[in-house]
Write a protein that holds these residues in place. Structure first.
Motif, mmCIF file in Angstrom:
data_model
loop_
_atom_site.group_PDB
_atom_site.id
_atom_site.type_symbol
_atom_site.label_atom_id
_atom_site.label_comp_id
_atom_site.label_asym_id
_atom_site.label_seq_id
_atom_site.Cartn_x
_atom_site.Cartn_y
_atom_site.Cartn_z
ATOM 1 N N GLY A 52 0.206 3.413 4.815
ATOM 2 C CA GLY A 52 -0.684 4.650 4.381
ATOM 3 C C GLY A 52 -2.376 3.868 3.828
ATOM 4 O O GLY A 52 -2.923 4.914 3.027
ATOM 5 N N ALA A 53 -2.453 2.712 3.594
ATOM 6 C CA ALA A 53 -3.444 2.443 2.861
ATOM 7 C C ALA A 53 -4.399 2.082 3.721
ATOM 8 O O ALA A 53 -4.293 0.405 4.047
ATOM 9 N N PRO A 54 -5.682 2.529 3.844
ATOM 10 C CA PRO A 54 -7.171 2.278 5.184
ATOM 11 C C PRO A 54 -7.494 0.712 4.319
ATOM 12 O O PRO A 54 -8.326 0.193 5.596
ATOM 13 N N LEU A 55 -7.517 0.269 3.093
ATOM 14 C CA LEU A 55 -7.910 -0.521 2.689
ATOM 15 C C LEU A 55 -7.545 -1.805 2.601
ATOM 16 O O LEU A 55 -8.159 -2.800 1.936
ATOM 17 N N ASP A 57 -6.763 -4.058 4.703
ATOM 18 C CA ASP A 57 -6.468 -5.304 5.492
ATOM 19 C C ASP A 57 -7.834 -6.316 4.667
ATOM 20 O O ASP A 57 -8.203 -7.242 5.244
ATOM 21 N N GLN A 103 -5.446 3.114 -2.256
ATOM 22 C CA GLN A 103 -6.449 2.288 -1.145
ATOM 23 C C GLN A 103 -5.939 1.305 -0.233
ATOM 24 O O GLN A 103 -5.773 0.733 0.691
ATOM 25 N N ALA A 290 -14.342 3.920 -2.505
ATOM 26 C CA ALA A 290 -13.738 4.846 -1.666
ATOM 27 C C ALA A 290 -13.413 6.091 -2.515
ATOM 28 O O ALA A 290 -13.135 7.340 -2.211
ATOM 29 N N ASN A 294 -13.669 9.831 -2.280
ATOM 30 C CA ASN A 294 -12.582 11.242 -2.139
ATOM 31 C C ASN A 294 -12.633 11.914 -2.968
ATOM 32 O O ASN A 294 -11.874 13.353 -3.097
#
Length: 320
Positions: A52-55, A57, A103, A290, A294
């Protein structure tokens, strides 16, 4: 820790910001930091699911594998970071770390240490980052000792997340005519060791006339300095504005101290990262952008009453 002329200095952390009057969230009390030992409090973000962590990678694989970012911090600097009555690490920095962790899909684990050893701990890889109201300065970026002008290390990179300045405070109702730094000549001043406040006092002392020098009393943390002033052992204290304002608001129910004069030396607080860890630095910058976008960043600044020190975008090495 303080804004901490420079902020907290060479090893100092400016812990002063052009922030407005600070609104204290809840009934938090100014507490001692407890020990300054190697195994500090592990307060910080809850473990996040990388799914659930968009960043996630963007992080170095080694950090993704262990699932944590170890944070060196002097946890005695309310409201930036301190321990509440239950011993939990709370404040602006831990709340922001929680948001960054969501994030990035990792847990930020805060480890308590004295401010002037944090960069050394970063160099020795004891910490992944240092997050402790540390002022971003060119000297720190370049590994220069602010007192000697000599290079003492590789330096660090900063991801800037806040703006702060330095304030003077006195016992309430007893300002002794102190309004500016020049008024401190001939006075006793308490500061946190290695901070911008100490640097400013040293610089001012050089201008004071003979026989009217500033008598400086440096302490390991700001709360020790406040205790000394409260007991009548000094005429004034100096800290980064958020810290000084919080002490004025909370100490003795608001009856112990008062702010005097104007803030000076506004500069950015930065998350310190080793020079050779550019991937982690860039991941932190992306995560900070981010949470600004948000709205989580604004909520944190509003919660602690420091919205006037808020930034609108993350910057790398914005300190002068």
């Amino acid at each position: 820790m303080t804004a901490r002329s420079t902020r907290r200095t060479t090893a100092a952390h400016s812990r002063l910001a052009a922030v407005g009057a600070i609104a204290v969230a809840g009934a938090l009390l100014l507490t001692g930091c407890g020990d300054q030992t190697e195994n500090g409090d592990s307060g910080g973000s809850d473990t996040q699911s990388a799914g659930g962590a968009p960043l996630a990678d963007k992080l170095p694989q080694s950090i993704r594998d262990k699932g944590t970012i170890k944070v060196g911090s002097d946890i005695a600097y309310a409201p930036v970071e301190f321990k509440d009555d239950s011993g939990k690490t709370v404040g602006i920095d831990p709340d922001l770390a929680d948001a960054l962790g969501k994030q990035l899909g990792v847990k930020f684990e805060f480890e308590n240490g004295t401010f002037d050893t944090l960069i050394t701990g970063l160099r020795s890889k004891r910490y992944d980052i240092a997050m402790s109201a540390m002022t971003d300065t060119k000297d720190r970026q370049e590994g220069i000792d602010g007192d000697t002008g000599k290079k003492v290390g590789q330096g660090v990179d900063f991801v800037d997340y806040f703006t702060a300045g330095v304030s003077i405070y006195t016992k309430k109702g007893d300002d002794q005519g102190i309004k500016t730094w020049s008024d401190l000549c001939g006075k006793k001043l308490v500061v946190q060791r290695g901070t911008v406040s100490e640097d400013l006092a040293k610089a001012e002392n050089e201008k004071c006339p003979a026989g009217k020098k500033i008598s400086m009393q440096p302490f390991d943390n700001d709360q020790q300095a406040q205790t000394r002033l409260r007991a009548g052992g000094a005429d004034a204290g100096s800290s980064d504005f958020p810290v000084a304002a919080y002490a004025v608001k909370t100490s003795g129910g608001g009856k112990d101290f008062e702010l005097v004069g104007e803030q000076v030396e506004a500069a950015p607080y930065g998350i310190a990262v080793a020079k050779d860890n550019t991937q982690l630095r860039d991941a932190l910058k992306a995560a900070l952008d981010a949470v600004i976008a948000n709205g989580e960043y604004k909520k944190i600044m509003d919660k602690w009453g420091v919205s006037e020190g808020a930034i609108t975008e993350a910057t790398v090495n914005g300190g002068k």
